[in-house]
Design a protein around this motif. Sequence first.
Motif, PDB file in Angstrom:
ATOM      1  N   TRP A   1     -76.580  -5.042 -39.008  1.00 53.50           N
ATOM      2  CA  TRP A   1     -76.444  -4.081 -37.918  1.00 53.50           C
ATOM      3  C   TRP A   1     -77.823  -3.570 -37.454  1.00 53.50           C
ATOM      4  O   TRP A   1     -78.090  -3.480 -36.260  1.00 53.50           O
TER       5      TRP A   1
ATOM      6  N   ILE B   1     -68.945   2.398 -30.642  1.00 56.20           N
ATOM      7  CA  ILE B   1     -68.067   2.172 -31.802  1.00 56.20           C
ATOM      8  C   ILE B   1     -67.682   3.532 -32.372  1.00 56.20           C
ATOM      9  O   ILE B   1     -68.554   4.386 -32.580  1.00 56.20           O
TER      10      ILE B   1
ATOM     11  N   PHE C   1     -69.127   3.391 -41.893  1.00 59.02           N
ATOM     12  CA  PHE C   1     -69.559   2.547 -40.784  1.00 59.02           C
ATOM     13  C   PHE C   1     -70.270   1.296 -41.312  1.00 59.02           C
ATOM     14  O   PHE C   1     -71.092   1.383 -42.231  1.00 59.02           O
ATOM     15  N   ASN C   2     -69.987   0.161 -40.753  1.00 61.81           N
ATOM     16  CA  ASN C   2     -70.448  -1.181 -41.151  1.00 61.81           C
ATOM     17  C   ASN C   2     -69.709  -1.736 -42.378  1.00 61.81           C
ATOM     18  O   ASN C   2     -69.692  -2.941 -42.591  1.00 61.81           O
ATOM     19  N   LYS C   3     -69.137  -0.862 -43.193  1.00 64.84           N
ATOM     20  CA  LYS C   3     -68.619  -1.329 -44.479  1.00 64.84           C
ATOM     21  C   LYS C   3     -67.094  -1.320 -44.539  1.00 64.84           C
ATOM     22  O   LYS C   3     -66.493  -2.141 -45.218  1.00 64.84           O
TER      23      LYS C   3
ATOM     24  N   VAL D   1     -72.805   4.998 -31.566  1.00 59.28           N
ATOM     25  CA  VAL D   1     -71.871   5.038 -32.700  1.00 59.28           C
ATOM     26  C   VAL D   1     -71.397   6.485 -32.819  1.00 59.28           C
ATOM     27  O   VAL D   1     -72.212   7.397 -32.943  1.00 59.28           O
TER      28      VAL D   1
ATOM     29  N   LEU E   1     -74.184  -6.047 -44.535  1.00 58.55           N
ATOM     30  CA  LEU E   1     -73.665  -5.741 -43.191  1.00 58.55           C
ATOM     31  C   LEU E   1     -74.521  -4.670 -42.500  1.00 58.55           C
ATOM     32  O   LEU E   1     -74.780  -4.755 -41.296  1.00 58.55           O
ATOM     33  N   THR E   2     -74.977  -3.689 -43.281  1.00 57.51           N
ATOM     34  CA  THR E   2     -75.822  -2.630 -42.699  1.00 57.51           C
ATOM     35  C   THR E   2     -77.129  -3.234 -42.192  1.00 57.51           C
ATOM     36  O   THR E   2     -77.642  -2.852 -41.138  1.00 57.51           O
TER      37      THR E   2
ATOM     38  N   VAL F   1     -71.717  -7.073 -33.148  1.00 58.80           N
ATOM     39  CA  VAL F   1     -72.899  -7.926 -33.380  1.00 58.80           C
ATOM     40  C   VAL F   1     -72.814  -9.175 -32.497  1.00 58.80           C
ATOM     41  O   VAL F   1     -73.774  -9.551 -31.809  1.00 58.80           O
TER      42      VAL F   1
ATOM     43  N   THR G   1     -67.765  -4.094 -36.678  1.00 55.38           N
ATOM     44  CA  THR G   1     -69.214  -4.319 -36.714  1.00 55.38           C
ATOM     45  C   THR G   1     -69.557  -5.721 -36.234  1.00 55.38           C
ATOM     46  O   THR G   1     -70.407  -5.908 -35.356  1.00 55.38           O
TER      47      THR G   1
ATOM     48  N   ASN H   1     -66.217   5.352 -35.574  1.00 56.11           N
ATOM     49  CA  ASN H   1     -65.925   5.196 -37.018  1.00 56.11           C
ATOM     50  C   ASN H   1     -66.623   6.324 -37.769  1.00 56.11           C
ATOM     51  O   ASN H   1     -67.743   6.686 -37.423  1.00 56.11           O
TER      52      ASN H   1
ATOM     53  N   GLY I   1     -65.220   0.616 -37.258  1.00 59.51           N
ATOM     54  CA  GLY I   1     -66.502  -0.064 -37.483  1.00 59.51           C
ATOM     55  C   GLY I   1     -66.628  -0.581 -38.903  1.00 59.51           C
ATOM     56  O   GLY I   1     -67.648  -0.413 -39.553  1.00 59.51           O
TER      57      GLY I   1
END
Length: 473
Positions: A107, A32, A39-41, A123, A103-104, A18, A14, A34, A9
């Motif tokens: 999300w 997902i 996560f997201n990053k 997640v 990105l967060t 999306v 991510t 991760n 992720g």
Amino acid sequence: MNKIGIIGGGFTGTMTAVQLITKSTAPFVITIINERETFNKGVAYNPYSDKHILNVITGKMSAYPDNPDHFLDWVMSRHEFQDRDKTLIANSFLPRKLYGEYLTEIWAETIKIAESKGIDVNVIDSFVIDLDVNENSVSLLLENENNLIFDECIIATGNQIPRNPAVINNEFYKSKNYYQNPWLIDSVKNLKNDLPVLLIGNGLTMVDTVIGLLEQGFKGEIFSISPNGFNILPHRHNGLKYNKLTEELTDNLSLFELVRLVNRHIKTVREYGVSAEPVIDSLRPHTQKIWKNFTDSEKELFMSRLRHLWGVARHRIPLHMHDKIQKLQIEGRLHINSGKIIDITESDKFVSVEYFNHHDHKMHTLNVSRIINCTGPETDLMNVEKSFLKNCLIKGILTQDKLKLGITADTETFQVLDPQGRPHTGLFTLGSNLKGELWESTAVNELRGQAEKLADKLKVAKHSQEVKNAETL
Ligand SMILES: Cc1cc2nc3c(=O)[nH]c(=O)nc-3n(C[C@H](O)[C@H](O)[C@H](O)COP(=O)(O)OP(=O)(O)OC[C@H]3O[C@@H](n4cnc5c(N)ncnc54)[C@H](O)[C@@H]3O)c2cc1C
């Protein structure tokens, strides 16, 4: 309901989720896997320092291929940027941490969309340790011993930690004075100033690590050793577009013809005091096609003779970072060497590195307190320990390309190919796993388009499956 699993992720996992959620017209279940912290990053946008900055300007970092100003507009909407000049911000290099926040936030908005569409989003804070392909599903085994089964599974595992360079005595790699993962803050913490530190590698991660060491108060000398010792280049001609080279690009150019063409254009721009950057940058939209047209032996030749030059030309740093690196070199605090490490031994006082210096063609010994591996992500999946990808190679579920840069896959459908070259119907990959197929498949610029394209394919695949099911009823 269709069940889709995504392994990883970071940016790619991510943004694929999306895109799938945003484009979906019917409910489905998406999971997902991760670890929570990244996560997201992923690796890139969860840096340990605010001073680790993007290597691409704000104006080119949108997460969406069809909305090029999305990141810029998000930045300008933030309180701390409201009085800033938009053109300046569009052309500047912002902290990677800020990009992680972006990105967060994307999300968080996507979760709201999923709720409104009845899409079930999970997640899982864990690590996939094995994968199997069944007739109509893909099953995963997680580190927490749970098993998961999906109709479709996307491998978005991104950047692997660097490989240990081959030396006579591999035992050193177990030492507490060796840091194989340069992206963790521990690698730059708790150092004494009386002995130098050695960074293996001389690219963007080396620069981040130097910045990290300084931030942690390290005042000693820093050495780097890489095969070529090329000086890292700054971005000098931001925004300058050069089109003359691409006008001459033809299908099926050989590597030799391409090098000749590029050199001719570099010579031309240099006559006007312009560096090679805009010439190299102009090739960027065409590199995947050029790579795909190369023969296997041209790809091999590129990897052995031109890869490092290409890397230096492509992976540049902002001017103010470059000034800092040069100042450290002039002050004698940073020494960039071209050489090959032959052996590393350790006593209770220091770590001793024997290396062959490519400039004076002599062996040298360097005594340091610590070694940090900054050679960049490993691509040969057989070298990645405790990895489900390595297991999958051994089990014959997937294969690597000849140059061991990634996973063999169909770059139109993103389906992973089995050793006979047949696509797995429900197993997909994208991002840096496609490096062998596409060469340039690492930066946001490429990944955002892949995420969107894969989401479209999955939607189409799902739709046609539904039509097929309806016909057989
Ligand atoms: C230090 C660094 C800086 C960069 N800076 C830029 C930049 O400024 N601009 C740019 O365009 N590109 C940059 N890049 C390129 C970068 O690779 C992409 O932009 C992008 O972040 C890659 O995202 P990813 O999701 O494919 O990979 P990653 O960011 O590596 O994410 C993969 C994720 O998968 C997880 N994962 C892996 N294996 C498993 C498993 N078995 N089970 C569960 N989870 C797993 C990992 O923990 C990770 O969170 C940078 C790369 C690095 C390494």
